[in-house]
Motif scaffolding. Structure first.
Motif, mmCIF file in Angstrom:
data_model
loop_
_atom_site.group_PDB
_atom_site.id
_atom_site.type_symbol
_atom_site.label_atom_id
_atom_site.label_comp_id
_atom_site.label_asym_id
_atom_site.label_seq_id
_atom_site.Cartn_x
_atom_site.Cartn_y
_atom_site.Cartn_z
ATOM 1 N N GLY A 56 -64.255 -28.392 27.864
ATOM 2 C CA GLY A 56 -65.608 -27.767 26.298
ATOM 3 C C GLY A 56 -64.357 -27.944 25.125
ATOM 4 N N GLY A 57 -63.030 -28.310 25.867
ATOM 5 C CA GLY A 57 -61.835 -29.105 24.333
ATOM 6 C C GLY A 57 -61.911 -30.337 24.459
ATOM 7 N N ALA A 58 -61.991 -31.242 25.480
ATOM 8 C CA ALA A 58 -62.931 -32.355 25.534
ATOM 9 C C ALA A 58 -64.324 -32.579 24.920
ATOM 10 C CB ALA A 58 -62.439 -33.029 27.388
ATOM 11 N N ILE A 59 -65.444 -31.716 25.119
ATOM 12 C CA ILE A 59 -66.442 -32.154 24.529
ATOM 13 C C ILE A 59 -65.599 -32.249 23.094
ATOM 14 C CG2 ILE A 59 -68.183 -31.195 24.300
ATOM 15 C CD1 ILE A 59 -68.183 -33.550 26.231
ATOM 16 N N LEU A 60 -65.814 -30.722 22.501
ATOM 17 C CA LEU A 60 -65.750 -30.677 21.211
ATOM 18 C C LEU A 60 -64.408 -31.708 20.162
ATOM 19 C CD1 LEU A 60 -65.705 -28.474 18.704
ATOM 20 C CD2 LEU A 60 -63.458 -27.423 19.413
ATOM 21 N N SER A 61 -63.380 -32.218 21.427
ATOM 22 C CA SER A 61 -62.930 -33.129 20.165
ATOM 23 C C SER A 61 -63.674 -34.561 20.473
ATOM 24 C CB SER A 61 -60.833 -33.579 21.175
ATOM 25 O OG SER A 61 -60.014 -32.237 21.650
ATOM 26 N N PHE A 62 -64.804 -34.916 21.265
ATOM 27 C CA PHE A 62 -65.259 -36.028 21.220
ATOM 28 C C PHE A 62 -65.869 -36.015 20.103
ATOM 29 C CE2 PHE A 62 -69.347 -37.621 22.704
ATOM 30 C CZ PHE A 62 -69.166 -38.800 22.618
ATOM 31 N N LEU A 63 -66.940 -35.213 19.439
ATOM 32 C CA LEU A 63 -67.354 -34.983 18.388
ATOM 33 C C LEU A 63 -66.752 -34.927 17.521
ATOM 34 C CD1 LEU A 63 -69.180 -31.038 19.157
ATOM 35 C CD2 LEU A 63 -69.833 -33.627 19.879
ATOM 36 N N GLY A 64 -65.544 -35.185 17.217
ATOM 37 C CA GLY A 64 -64.452 -35.270 15.949
ATOM 38 C C GLY A 64 -64.473 -36.870 15.782
ATOM 39 N N GLY A 65 -64.370 -37.290 17.839
ATOM 40 C CA GLY A 65 -63.814 -38.992 17.422
ATOM 41 C C GLY A 65 -65.269 -40.429 16.841
ATOM 42 N N ILE A 66 -66.571 -39.127 17.274
ATOM 43 C CA ILE A 66 -67.756 -40.184 16.733
ATOM 44 C C ILE A 66 -67.411 -39.871 15.269
ATOM 45 C CG2 ILE A 66 -70.240 -38.847 15.788
ATOM 46 C CD1 ILE A 66 -70.690 -37.573 18.983
ATOM 47 N N HIS A 67 -67.064 -39.012 14.468
ATOM 48 C CA HIS A 67 -66.889 -39.106 13.368
ATOM 49 C C HIS A 67 -65.434 -39.991 12.721
ATOM 50 C CE1 HIS A 67 -69.778 -36.061 11.580
ATOM 51 N NE2 HIS A 67 -69.299 -35.630 12.709
ATOM 52 N N TRP A 68 -64.729 -40.417 13.954
ATOM 53 C CA TRP A 68 -64.028 -41.504 13.727
ATOM 54 C C TRP A 68 -64.403 -42.490 13.651
ATOM 55 C CZ3 TRP A 68 -58.218 -41.426 12.834
ATOM 56 C CH2 TRP A 68 -57.764 -42.494 12.707
ATOM 57 N N GLY A 69 -65.320 -42.760 14.411
ATOM 58 C CA GLY A 69 -66.332 -44.325 14.309
ATOM 59 C C GLY A 69 -66.869 -45.006 13.710
ATOM 60 N N TRP A 70 -67.604 -43.575 12.643
ATOM 61 C CA TRP A 70 -68.096 -43.520 12.171
ATOM 62 C C TRP A 70 -66.995 -44.145 10.732
ATOM 63 C CZ3 TRP A 70 -71.980 -38.697 12.062
ATOM 64 C CH2 TRP A 70 -72.650 -38.951 13.045
ATOM 65 N N GLY A 71 -66.445 -43.383 10.489
ATOM 66 C CA GLY A 71 -65.269 -43.430 9.290
ATOM 67 C C GLY A 71 -64.790 -45.142 9.107
ATOM 68 N N ALA A 72 -64.645 -45.794 10.282
ATOM 69 C CA ALA A 72 -64.225 -46.964 10.749
ATOM 70 C C ALA A 72 -65.553 -48.185 10.050
ATOM 71 C CB ALA A 72 -64.018 -47.010 12.735
ATOM 72 N N GLN A 73 -66.481 -47.644 10.048
ATOM 73 C CA GLN A 73 -67.617 -48.228 9.658
ATOM 74 C C GLN A 73 -68.072 -48.188 8.507
ATOM 75 O OE1 GLN A 73 -70.880 -47.317 12.612
ATOM 76 N NE2 GLN A 73 -70.189 -48.259 13.989
ATOM 77 N N ALA A 74 -67.579 -47.307 7.444
ATOM 78 C CA ALA A 74 -68.511 -46.610 6.089
ATOM 79 C C ALA A 74 -67.755 -47.216 5.341
ATOM 80 C CB ALA A 74 -67.680 -44.973 6.497
ATOM 81 N N GLY A 75 -67.571 -47.016 4.120
ATOM 82 C CA GLY A 75 -67.510 -47.782 2.794
ATOM 83 C C GLY A 75 -65.920 -47.622 2.874
ATOM 84 N N ALA A 76 -64.755 -48.179 1.842
ATOM 85 C CA ALA A 76 -64.163 -47.615 1.604
ATOM 86 C C ALA A 76 -63.795 -46.590 0.905
ATOM 87 C CB ALA A 76 -63.377 -49.264 0.658
ATOM 88 N N ASP A 77 -65.343 -46.031 0.205
ATOM 89 C CA ASP A 77 -64.455 -44.482 -0.615
ATOM 90 C C ASP A 77 -64.824 -43.927 0.461
ATOM 91 O OD1 ASP A 77 -67.452 -45.400 -0.339
ATOM 92 O OD2 ASP A 77 -68.317 -44.264 -1.372
ATOM 93 N N ARG A 78 -65.116 -43.487 1.325
ATOM 94 C CA ARG A 78 -65.664 -42.659 2.261
ATOM 95 C C ARG A 78 -64.351 -42.435 3.993
ATOM 96 N NH1 ARG A 78 -71.712 -41.957 3.427
ATOM 97 N NH2 ARG A 78 -71.134 -43.239 5.242
ATOM 98 N N VAL A 79 -63.835 -43.781 3.979
ATOM 99 C CA VAL A 79 -63.391 -43.996 4.692
ATOM 100 C C VAL A 79 -62.357 -42.248 5.363
ATOM 101 C CG1 VAL A 79 -61.118 -45.176 6.375
ATOM 102 C CG2 VAL A 79 -63.202 -46.712 5.952
ATOM 103 N N GLY A 80 -61.215 -42.319 4.227
ATOM 104 C CA GLY A 80 -60.539 -41.346 4.410
ATOM 105 C C GLY A 80 -60.299 -39.823 4.093
ATOM 106 N N ALA A 81 -62.126 -39.834 3.945
ATOM 107 C CA ALA A 81 -62.645 -38.610 3.980
ATOM 108 C C ALA A 81 -62.722 -38.431 5.550
ATOM 109 C CB ALA A 81 -62.997 -37.922 2.718
#
Length: 160
Positions: A56-81
């Motif tokens: 369960g902890g691994a899966i919850l962590s994985f969900l954050g990883g999805i957003h990390w991947g999106w952050g790497a693709q996001a425009g410079a104004d949203r990367v940090g957040a």
């Protein structure tokens, strides 16, 4: 393409077979773990419970990883957040697993359920949409509630 949870125009968008198999297949360890907690006692129940907490902890962590991947693709104004936002599930999962191992699995399961549900609510309400396929929000909703239900059932069967 971006979409939001409330966008019903894509509600019936076909889901790729691989996504369905891998996503719903990921619920099998939750279901098996919950069943194991119900059907065993003593050391076996403790071992299965610890494995369920870790999964369960691994899966919850994985969900954050999805957003990390999106952050790497996001425009410079949203990367940090987005990157800051993406580490929250891992921190929550670590706390939930620690609580479960130190105070008993029931507390850990409850913390994971709360983390999964809270992350889903916050993801829908507060997080800018990511580059998701139209079927993704539906899959996430099903998987979140499936995982949370199994963890809640395990909590009911766990010793206090």
């Amino acid at each position: 393409m971006t979409t939001s949870e409330g966008d019903d125009t894509h509600h019936e968008a076909p889901m790729p077979t691989a996504a369905a198999w891998l996503g719903y297949g990921g619920l099998l360890p939750f279901a098996g773990g919950a069943a194991g907690v119900w059907l065993t006692a003593g050391f076996a129940q403790s071992a299965i419970g610890a494995a369920l907490l870790c999964y369960g902890g691994a899966i919850l962590s994985f969900l954050g990883g999805i957003h990390w991947g999106w952050g790497a693709q996001a425009g410079a104004d949203r990367v940090g957040a987005r990157l800051v936002w993406s580490v929250v599930p891992s921190l929550w999962a670590a706390l939930a697993m620690t609580l479960g191992l130190l105070t008993g699995p029931r507390v850990g399961y409850a913390a994971l359920v709360a983390g999964l549900l809270l992350w889903r609510v916050l993801e829908v309400a507060a997080c800018p949409p990511g580059p998701v396929a139209p079927w993704y929000p539906r899959l996430r909703r099903h998987l979140t509630f499936g995982a949370a239900s199994c963890l809640a059932l395990a909590a009911v069967a766990s010793p206090a």
